[in-house]
Design an enzyme around this catalytic site. Structure first.
Site, short mmCIF file in Angstrom:
data_model
loop_
_atom_site.label_atom_id
_atom_site.label_comp_id
_atom_site.label_asym_id
_atom_site.label_seq_id
_atom_site.Cartn_x
_atom_site.Cartn_y
_atom_site.Cartn_z
N LYS A 31 0.81 -1.22 0.00
CA LYS A 31 0.00 0.00 0.00
C LYS A 31 0.85 1.27 0.00
O LYS A 31 0.42 2.30 -0.51
CB LYS A 31 -0.95 0.01 1.20
CG LYS A 31 -2.10 -0.98 1.05
CD LYS A 31 -3.29 -0.58 1.87
CE LYS A 31 -4.48 -1.45 1.50
NZ LYS A 31 -5.71 -1.04 2.16
N LYS A 41 -4.63 -8.52 -6.31
CA LYS A 41 -5.89 -8.72 -5.60
C LYS A 41 -6.94 -7.72 -6.10
O LYS A 41 -6.63 -6.56 -6.31
CB LYS A 41 -5.62 -8.49 -4.11
CG LYS A 41 -6.80 -8.61 -3.19
CD LYS A 41 -6.37 -8.32 -1.76
CE LYS A 41 -6.60 -6.87 -1.34
NZ LYS A 41 -8.01 -6.48 -1.23
N LYS A 61 -10.69 -2.31 -3.46
CA LYS A 61 -11.41 -1.04 -3.55
C LYS A 61 -10.48 0.07 -3.97
O LYS A 61 -10.89 1.05 -4.58
CB LYS A 61 -12.00 -0.67 -2.18
CG LYS A 61 -13.19 -1.50 -1.79
CD LYS A 61 -13.88 -0.83 -0.61
CE LYS A 61 -13.89 -1.75 0.58
NZ LYS A 61 -12.79 -1.52 1.50
P1 ATP Z 1 -8.56 -1.60 0.31
O1 ATP Z 1 -7.98 -1.75 -1.05
O2 ATP Z 1 -8.99 -0.19 0.65
O3 ATP Z 1 -7.72 -2.25 1.40
P2 ATP Z 1 -10.17 -3.94 0.17
O4 ATP Z 1 -10.83 -4.17 -1.13
O5 ATP Z 1 -8.93 -4.72 0.48
O6 ATP Z 1 -9.93 -2.39 0.28
P3 ATP Z 1 -11.00 -4.14 2.92
O7 ATP Z 1 -11.99 -3.23 3.53
O8 ATP Z 1 -9.54 -3.89 3.20
O9 ATP Z 1 -11.22 -4.17 1.34
O10 ATP Z 1 -11.31 -5.64 3.32
C1 ATP Z 1 -12.60 -6.10 3.73
C2 ATP Z 1 -12.65 -7.61 3.70
O11 ATP Z 1 -12.64 -8.07 2.33
C3 ATP Z 1 -11.44 -8.29 4.37
O12 ATP Z 1 -11.90 -9.42 5.10
C4 ATP Z 1 -10.60 -8.75 3.21
O13 ATP Z 1 -9.84 -9.91 3.54
C5 ATP Z 1 -11.65 -9.07 2.16
N1 ATP Z 1 -11.11 -8.91 0.80
C6 ATP Z 1 -10.64 -7.77 0.24
N2 ATP Z 1 -10.26 -7.97 -1.01
C7 ATP Z 1 -10.48 -9.30 -1.27
C8 ATP Z 1 -10.29 -10.14 -2.42
N3 ATP Z 1 -9.79 -9.64 -3.55
N4 ATP Z 1 -10.64 -11.45 -2.33
C9 ATP Z 1 -11.16 -11.97 -1.19
N5 ATP Z 1 -11.36 -11.22 -0.07
C10 ATP Z 1 -11.04 -9.91 -0.11
MG MG Z 2 -7.76 -4.22 2.21
#
Ligand code: ATP
Ligand code: MG
Length: 332
Positions: A112, A195, A198
């Site tokens: 990040k 991955k 968001k």
């Molecule tokens: P950011 O990029 O801002 O970190 P994010 O998409 O990773 O956002 P989070 O709010 O950090 O979302 O994570 C929320 C939940 O979603 C966590 O339990 C995380 O493990 C799960 N998660 C996030 N991205 C994935 C993915 N690509 N596949 C499976 N689980 C995911």
């Molecule tokens: Mg995340």
């Protein structure tokens, strides 16, 4: 038994969040004994994002999205972290237990912060400690998360163990991650090695739960793939990360095994598979988007649910926070 998990209220809920985490939250809400706590991690969001008006709106919107996806404030405690100051309080105590060397090993900080590590906030660096506080504050036993959070949860266990040892107490319970067997890591539609996230600047990299039918079909049509036909079993997807990701998404959405999906599509190209996947996504996500529309029409109800959730979370957190202060010899 106590279940807890959180999500950052930044951007939209995407398919990775849904399959990796939220769908499990709903299943555990309905099937597990004990309290279930699900929270909007707004204190985590400020480690990078900074538009205050947007954060407030996103927090309500994400609460509504969780409810649309099946979280029921009557069955689970739904709240935003900032309304429960015990999270920030316990985080400070745990900063003094966690070691710099432990945080230096966290791969998510490296991803990040990218090339600008010196310019990243201290909060972004230290956020796994706040996350440990989130979990330990409630004597959590089960933490449903995606695979990317495994390392952070191990850190929470290390912090709990050291705190208990250092103070000669049993202040904290060691939490276990509940990572789904399939779809624990959904990958970007543009890059099978990154991955789905968001915070990816490209919206085409993810399916948002609120995307309309045309957007979903277009994103799947444009998703990166290769020229080979689909194999007849999972082993044949080795070395084909984009193909593997699309098949994994299909299998998870249809609640089928990868082999069962491949048995149907073996020998076919993406010209046949992509429209089928698009249709499946549109059909499965439509009811969530419809419910979200209805929930958003009543923001007062969302606020009331979050306020009630925060009051219940505060009460549950109290004994552990008190015990942590006492274990350290802090008078208050
Ligand atoms: P950011 O990029 O801002 O970190 P994010 O998409 O990773 O956002 P989070 O709010 O950090 O979302 O994570 C929320 C939940 O979603 C966590 O339990 C995380 O493990 C799960 N998660 C996030 N991205 C994935 C993915 N690509 N596949 C499976 N689980 C995911
Ligand atoms: Mg995340």
């Amino acid at each position: 038994m106590r279940t807890l998990s959180g999500i950052q209220p930044t951007g939209n809920l995407h398919l990775g969040n849904y399959l990796g985490a939220i769908r499990n939250w709903v299943r555990m809400q309905d099937e597990m004994e004990g309290e279930k706590l699900y929270f909007l991690a707004d204190l985590h969001a400020i480690t990078v994002h900074n538009d205050p008006a947007e954060l407030a709106a996103n927090t309500r919107e994400m609460a509504a999205a969780l409810m649309a996806a099946g979280i029921d404030p009557a069955k689970a405690i739904l709240f935003n972290q900032a309304r429960v100051p015990a999270h920030a309080e316990l985080a400070w105590l745990l900063f003094c237990t966690a070691r710099i060397g432990w945080l230096n090993r966290m791969t998510q900080f490296k991803e990040k912060s990218g090339k600008n590590r010196e310019g990243a906030s201290v909060g972004l660096y230290a956020y796994p400690v706040l996350q440990a506080a989130d979990v330990l504050l409630y004597q959590t036993t089960h933490v449903p998360v995606g695979d990317d959070q495994k390392q952070h949860l191990e850190l929470a266990r290390d912090i709990a163990t050291k705190f208990n040892l250092d103070t000669g107490t049993e202040t904290f319970t060691l939490p276990e991650p509940t990572i789904p067997a399939a779809a624990a890591r959904i990958m970007s539609l543009r890059d099978g090695n990154a991955k789905m996230s968001k915070s990816d600047p490209s919206d085409a990299s993810r399916i948002n739960l609120v995307d309309d039918a045309d957007t979903i079909m277009a994103k799947i049509r444009k998703a990166k793939t290769d020229a080979e036909p689909l194999p007849s079993e999972a082993a044949g997807l080795e070395g084909r990360p984009e193909a593997r990701n699309l098949v994994a998404i299909y299998a998870a959405m249809a609640d089928e095994s990868v082999d069962a999906v491949l048995a149907r599509f073996a020998g076919q190209g993406f010209g046949a598979f992509k429209p089928a996947l698009g249709d499946l996504l549109v059909e499965t996500l439509r009811p969530i988007a419809t419910r979200l529309g209805a929930l958003k029409a009543d923001p007062a109800a969302i606020d009331a649910a979050l306020e009630d959730g925060a009051a219940r979370a505060t009460a549950l957190a109290r004994p552990t926070l008190d015990a942590a202060y006492a274990a350290l010899g802090l008078c208050r």
